[in-house]
Motif scaffolding. Structure first.
Motif, PDB file in Angstrom:
ATOM      1  N   ASP A  33       0.866  -1.173   0.000  1.00  0.00           N
ATOM      2  CA  ASP A  33       0.000   0.000   0.000  1.00  0.00           C
ATOM      3  C   ASP A  33       0.906   1.227   0.000  1.00  0.00           C
ATOM      4  N   ILE A  34       1.249   1.696  -1.199  1.00  0.00           N
ATOM      5  CA  ILE A  34       2.255   2.744  -1.353  1.00  0.00           C
ATOM      6  C   ILE A  34       1.596   4.118  -1.310  1.00  0.00           C
ATOM      7  N   VAL A  78       9.453  -0.489  -7.891  1.00  0.00           N
ATOM      8  CA  VAL A  78      10.125   0.054  -9.075  1.00  0.00           C
ATOM      9  C   VAL A  78       9.099   0.605 -10.065  1.00  0.00           C
ATOM     10  N   LYS A  79       8.084  -0.191 -10.368  1.00  0.00           N
ATOM     11  CA  LYS A  79       7.087   0.242 -11.341  1.00  0.00           C
ATOM     12  C   LYS A  79       6.366   1.510 -10.878  1.00  0.00           C
ATOM     13  N   THR A  80       6.093   1.614  -9.584  1.00  0.00           N
ATOM     14  CA  THR A  80       5.344   2.761  -9.076  1.00  0.00           C
ATOM     15  C   THR A  80       6.121   4.058  -9.239  1.00  0.00           C
ATOM     16  N   VAL A  81       7.376   4.071  -8.806  1.00  0.00           N
ATOM     17  CA  VAL A  81       8.143   5.318  -8.873  1.00  0.00           C
ATOM     18  C   VAL A  81       8.497   5.660 -10.318  1.00  0.00           C
ATOM     19  N   VAL A  82       8.742   4.643 -11.159  1.00  0.00           N
ATOM     20  CA  VAL A  82       9.014   4.914 -12.573  1.00  0.00           C
ATOM     21  C   VAL A  82       7.780   5.508 -13.253  1.00  0.00           C
ATOM     22  N   ILE A  93      10.742   5.127  -0.786  1.00  0.00           N
ATOM     23  CA  ILE A  93      11.353   4.774   0.500  1.00  0.00           C
ATOM     24  C   ILE A  93      10.484   3.735   1.192  1.00  0.00           C
ATOM     25  N   MET A  94      11.115   2.766   1.840  1.00  0.00           N
ATOM     26  CA  MET A  94      10.434   1.814   2.717  1.00  0.00           C
ATOM     27  C   MET A  94      11.396   1.469   3.850  1.00  0.00           C
ATOM     28  N   ASN A  95      10.862   1.400   5.062  1.00  0.00           N
ATOM     29  CA  ASN A  95      11.679   1.136   6.241  1.00  0.00           C
ATOM     30  C   ASN A  95      11.510  -0.290   6.745  1.00  0.00           C
ATOM     31  N   TYR A  96      12.532  -0.751   7.432  1.00  0.00           N
ATOM     32  CA  TYR A  96      12.453  -2.052   8.106  1.00  0.00           C
ATOM     33  C   TYR A  96      12.710  -1.839   9.592  1.00  0.00           C
ATOM     34  N   GLY A 153       8.942  -5.879  10.377  1.00  0.00           N
ATOM     35  CA  GLY A 153       9.220  -6.154   8.968  1.00  0.00           C
ATOM     36  C   GLY A 153       9.345  -4.880   8.158  1.00  0.00           C
ATOM     37  N   TRP A 154       9.157  -5.003   6.841  1.00  0.00           N
ATOM     38  CA  TRP A 154       9.215  -3.855   5.943  1.00  0.00           C
ATOM     39  C   TRP A 154       7.916  -3.077   6.038  1.00  0.00           C
ATOM     40  N   ILE A 155       7.999  -1.795   6.361  1.00  0.00           N
ATOM     41  CA  ILE A 155       6.811  -0.984   6.635  1.00  0.00           C
ATOM     42  C   ILE A 155       6.906   0.370   5.937  1.00  0.00           C
ATOM     43  N   ASN A 156       5.746   1.025   5.865  1.00  0.00           N
ATOM     44  CA  ASN A 156       5.615   2.413   5.411  1.00  0.00           C
ATOM     45  C   ASN A 156       6.193   2.646   4.013  1.00  0.00           C
ATOM     46  N   PRO A 157       5.747   1.905   3.007  1.00  0.00           N
ATOM     47  CA  PRO A 157       6.220   2.170   1.638  1.00  0.00           C
ATOM     48  C   PRO A 157       5.620   3.470   1.113  1.00  0.00           C
ATOM     49  N   ARG A 158       6.467   4.308   0.509  1.00  0.00           N
ATOM     50  CA  ARG A 158       5.984   5.616   0.080  1.00  0.00           C
ATOM     51  C   ARG A 158       6.851   6.168  -1.036  1.00  0.00           C
ATOM     52  N   VAL A 159       6.232   7.008  -1.856  1.00  0.00           N
ATOM     53  CA  VAL A 159       6.955   7.805  -2.842  1.00  0.00           C
ATOM     54  C   VAL A 159       6.892   9.249  -2.377  1.00  0.00           C
ATOM     55  N   VAL A 160       8.054   9.890  -2.316  1.00  0.00           N
ATOM     56  CA  VAL A 160       8.136  11.267  -1.821  1.00  0.00           C
ATOM     57  C   VAL A 160       9.009  12.071  -2.786  1.00  0.00           C
ATOM     58  N   PRO A 161       8.982  13.400  -2.682  1.00  0.00           N
ATOM     59  CA  PRO A 161       9.891  14.202  -3.504  1.00  0.00           C
ATOM     60  C   PRO A 161      11.349  13.832  -3.229  1.00  0.00           C
TER      61      PRO A 161
END
Length: 355
Positions: free
Chosen positions: A3-4, A116-120, A34-37, A42-50
């Protein structure tokens, strides 16, 4: 599925002018992933930012113990306007191979590709379309624990940044000259040579500077035990065509398993060309040069795709290949792989992924 969250920039940059050549890795797009672990979450908070600077503690473990990895792949714009990635699953698989070696938590392959697909897709307008250009994609992971002690970190940051690029080498598809290193060692079996981590590259810098000072583009490494078997070139895997057979060093644990390398092997076998993955010594290369059976040499990698080699220097010996020009197999491979990547040639392997 991730859920980006997406935060669009309020100050978009000016796109590079199509009239100016793009230097590799110097311009960056408007956004990043960016995504944090966190251990236990686990891997959390997936996001696209400036695209922006990041803040880390001076004690972050990445600075002190080098627990970090990176990948590289590209996005291409087809003539009919589609955006294609080339074998992103292989980069995701190699990410996890590296992660296992240096104790970073693995990222599900489907999550890597989705990120990758999302930010591209968001920065799709940045994909250049002039011949020889593409959008370079740099995923990487760094250890972020503020701790001065040698152990795996408990927290990490996974990021993806994007850069519109021209040819990796200023020579473009013109053959490069390679310096064969016989003093320093890059990696040994059992080390981290097959992992895509910065330590492999910083170990090569001293030799790279020496090679550049002598007018050579890259360094070719010999093995760290016998000091005679070919391994890889600084930014590429390497192939030799000797007496009609294509030979590339066997993956023994000290050589990065390149995605382009794998693609070249598959394509050449389909063409009916004899391909061997085996140990090959510098003495065998020199003997082939002397007896006239060293027909072509070329490197393979995401950045350059195919990079013909026009000359090799080993100590005082200088070997010129193809009279310094491009060999027919090198040219055909470049045309074929870039044709698939750009959607001009039918992708019978299902290697391309549309964004």
């Amino acid at each position: 599925m991730l859920d980006i969250k997406v935060e669009m920039t309020k100050t978009p940059k000016e796109l590079p002018s199509a009239d100016n050549p793009l230097k590799f890795g110097t311009i960056f797009t408007d956004h990043m992933f960016i995504m944090n672990y966190e251990e236990g979450k686990g891997w959390i908070n997936p996001r696209v930012v400036p695209y922006q600077p990041i803040s880390l503690e001076p004690s972050a473990m990445v600075f002190h113990y080098g627990q970090e990895m990176f990948e590289g792949l590209k996005a291409y714009k087809t003539e009919d306007g589609r955006t294609l990635l080339f074998r992103p699953n292989k980069n995701a698989e190699r990410t996890n191979r590296t992660n296992r070696r240096i104790c970073i938590p693995e990222i599900p392959i489907e999550d890597f590709v989705q990120a990758v697909k999302t930010v591209v897709k968001i920065d799709e307008a940045w994909i250049p379309t002039k011949p020889g250009t593409s959008l370079y994609i740099r995923p990487f992971i760094i250890a972020t624990d503020p701790f001065l002690g040698v152990r795996p970190s408990h927290s990490y940051m996974f990021m993806i940044i994007l850069s519109p690029v021209g040819p990796y080498y200023p020579e473009g598809l013109n053959p490069v000259k390679i310096w064969i290193e016989d003093e320093y060692v890059r990696a040994v079996k059992g080390g981290i040579g097959e992992a895509k981590t910065g330590g492999n590259y910083v170990a090569s810098l001293r030799s790279q500077v020496k090679a550049h000072d002598e007018g050579y583009s890259q360094v070719m490494w010999l093995d760290g035990v016998d000091r005679k078997y070919i391994e890889e070139v600084g930014a590429m895997n390497i192939f030799f065509k000797i007496n009609g057979t294509l030979i590339t060093p066997l993956l023994t644990g000290s050589i990065l398993p390149g995605v382009t390398r794998d693609s070249v092997i598959q394509v050449c076998k389909e063409w009916g060309l004899a391909v061997e993955e085996r140990r090959i010594s510098i003495d065998e290369i020199y003997e082939a040069y002397q007896n006239g059976t060293l027909e072509e040499v070329f490197g393979t990698g995401t950045a350059a795709v195919i990079s013909p080699v026009g000359g090799l220097r080993w100590g005082d010996q200088i070997m010129q290949v193809q009279d310094g020009g491009i060999g027919p197999v090198s040219q055909k491979l470049y045309d074929t792989l870039t044709g698939i990547q750009l959607g001009r040639i039918e992708d019978t392997h299902n290697w391309t992924v549309e964004v």
